[in-house]
Design an enzyme around this catalytic site. Structure first.
Site, mmCIF file in Angstrom:
data_model
loop_
_atom_site.group_PDB
_atom_site.id
_atom_site.type_symbol
_atom_site.label_atom_id
_atom_site.label_comp_id
_atom_site.label_asym_id
_atom_site.label_seq_id
_atom_site.Cartn_x
_atom_site.Cartn_y
_atom_site.Cartn_z
ATOM 1 N N LYS A 54 0.842 -1.207 0.000
ATOM 2 C CA LYS A 54 0.000 0.000 0.000
ATOM 3 C C LYS A 54 0.867 1.242 0.000
ATOM 4 O O LYS A 54 0.622 2.176 -0.764
ATOM 5 C CB LYS A 54 -0.882 0.036 1.256
ATOM 6 N N GLN A 98 -5.560 -1.303 9.541
ATOM 7 C CA GLN A 98 -5.357 -2.655 9.016
ATOM 8 C C GLN A 98 -6.000 -3.692 9.937
ATOM 9 O O GLN A 98 -5.807 -3.672 11.154
ATOM 10 C CB GLN A 98 -3.840 -2.915 8.877
ATOM 11 N N ASP A 121 -11.878 2.417 3.388
ATOM 12 C CA ASP A 121 -12.227 0.992 3.363
ATOM 13 C C ASP A 121 -13.726 0.800 3.128
ATOM 14 O O ASP A 121 -14.170 -0.304 2.805
ATOM 15 C CB ASP A 121 -11.888 0.350 4.721
HETATM 16 N N1 GUN Z 1 -6.912 -6.792 6.000
HETATM 17 C C1 GUN Z 1 -7.000 -7.560 4.893
HETATM 18 N N2 GUN Z 1 -7.650 -6.901 3.909
HETATM 19 C C2 GUN Z 1 -7.986 -5.700 4.405
HETATM 20 C C3 GUN Z 1 -8.677 -4.571 3.874
HETATM 21 O O1 GUN Z 1 -9.130 -4.541 2.718
HETATM 22 N N3 GUN Z 1 -8.827 -3.511 4.718
HETATM 23 C C4 GUN Z 1 -8.352 -3.520 5.986
HETATM 24 N N4 GUN Z 1 -8.545 -2.432 6.735
HETATM 25 N N5 GUN Z 1 -7.708 -4.550 6.518
HETATM 26 C C5 GUN Z 1 -7.529 -5.632 5.728
#
Ligand code: GUN
Length: 290
Positions: A54, A98, A121
């Site tokens: 990311k 996360q 998200d």
């Molecule tokens: N952990 C695994 N995939 C994701 C996601 O798309 N968003 C978040 N916040 N955590 C994750």
């Protein structure tokens, strides 16, 4: 018939390049540089990989990347304090906490603390609600990516029988909402569905998001359908080495479907690209409808 293989890697790269161009325009016309903040609590190998990717892709798109790391022993109040700071920071347009969080932290409390206009998200109840009533909102990234991939094969999905396998709040439910917006006839199947095979056989579009390796067999697939596989399951292969497989028995479905996403290289790369798209959308202020 051999299915078209939907190249998520290439489609995500093209989307990121387009986002980078739009970021450059936003900067030069309005002096705004989109900023994405990621909060990582504790040490989880998969989360580390996501967060690293990311961060890199955020910078490549011309955005600012902020990273906040807390030890696994951090309290819920520590996490909420960081979220409050990020909510108030005008340089931060998108906030992603996360998941999974350590078990002593209430995920729903943290997600609700994020400013809905910065909730890239799309997990805040305000955005979940707006998605379900068809208002402009930040929609979850993986579901958005699934719909985009299906539309590369068939730009108008209206009227299709879509079967979503899985009812999670992260993928199953929001992808069903997005498909309703596309005027599909949507069925959500799940672990208690009776005769899953016959439900899937009706589908012109299958979205498999259950996290069960190769549960969807080729004989379940309607000839000529579009198959989007969200599953990423690590299994031991015959030589003992781990390998990644989806929720769909790929080789079986490949000879029946019209188009299919591979695992890896299908839905996976779309998630971060859609996250960047949401961050750009948040920076441009298009969600602030009140
Ligand atoms: N952990 C695994 N995939 C994701 C996601 O798309 N968003 C978040 N916040 N955590 C994750």
């Amino acid at each position: 018939m051999t299915a078209e293989i939907i190249d998520g890697k290439a489609i995500a790269a093209a989307l990121r390049a387009d986002i980078a161009r739009r970021v450059a325009t936003l900067k030069s016309r309005h002096g705004v540089t989109p900023g994405l903040a990621v909060v990582l609590v504790g040490e989880n190998a998969a989360s580390e990989v996501y967060v690293r990717n990311k961060g890199r892709q955020t910078l490549e798109a011309g955005m600012t990347s902020f990273e906040h790391r807390l030890p696994a022993t951090a309290s819920e109040a520590d996490v909420l304090a960081i979220v409050a700071r990020l909510n108030a920071d005008p340089k931060v347009h998108g906030i992603l906490v996360q998941l999974p969080l350590p078990p002593h932290i209430h995920t729903e409390v943290v997600l609700r603390a994020i400013d809905p206009d910065k909730d890239v998200d799309g997990f805040h109840p305000i955005n979940v609600g707006k998605l379900s009533i068809g208002e402009p909102c930040l929609a979850p990234c993986t579901p958005t990516g699934c719909v985009m991939l299906a539309k590369t094969v068939q730009p108008k999905l209206a009227g299709l029988e879509a079967v979503v396998i899985g009812r999670s709040t992260i993928v199953g439910k929001p992808v069903a909402q997005l498909l309703l917006r596309e005027d599909c006839t949507v069925t959500i199947a799940h672990s208690r569905t009776r005769d899953l095979a016959s439900v899937v056989r009706r589908a012109d579009l299958v979205i498999a998001a259950v996290g069960r390796p190769e549960i969807v067999r080729g004989t379940w697939i309607k000839p000529g359908s579009i198959v989007i596989d969200v599953g990423i399951n690590r299994i031991a292969s015959v030589d003992g080495k781990p390998r990644l497989v989806g929720d769909v028995a790929y080789d079986e479905a490949l000879v029946v479907a019209r188009a299919i996403t591979p695992v890896p290289g299908g839905v996976g790369p779309m998630t971060i690209a859609c996250l960047l798209q949401n961050t750009l959308q948040a920076a441009a202020g298009v969600n602030r409808a009140g």
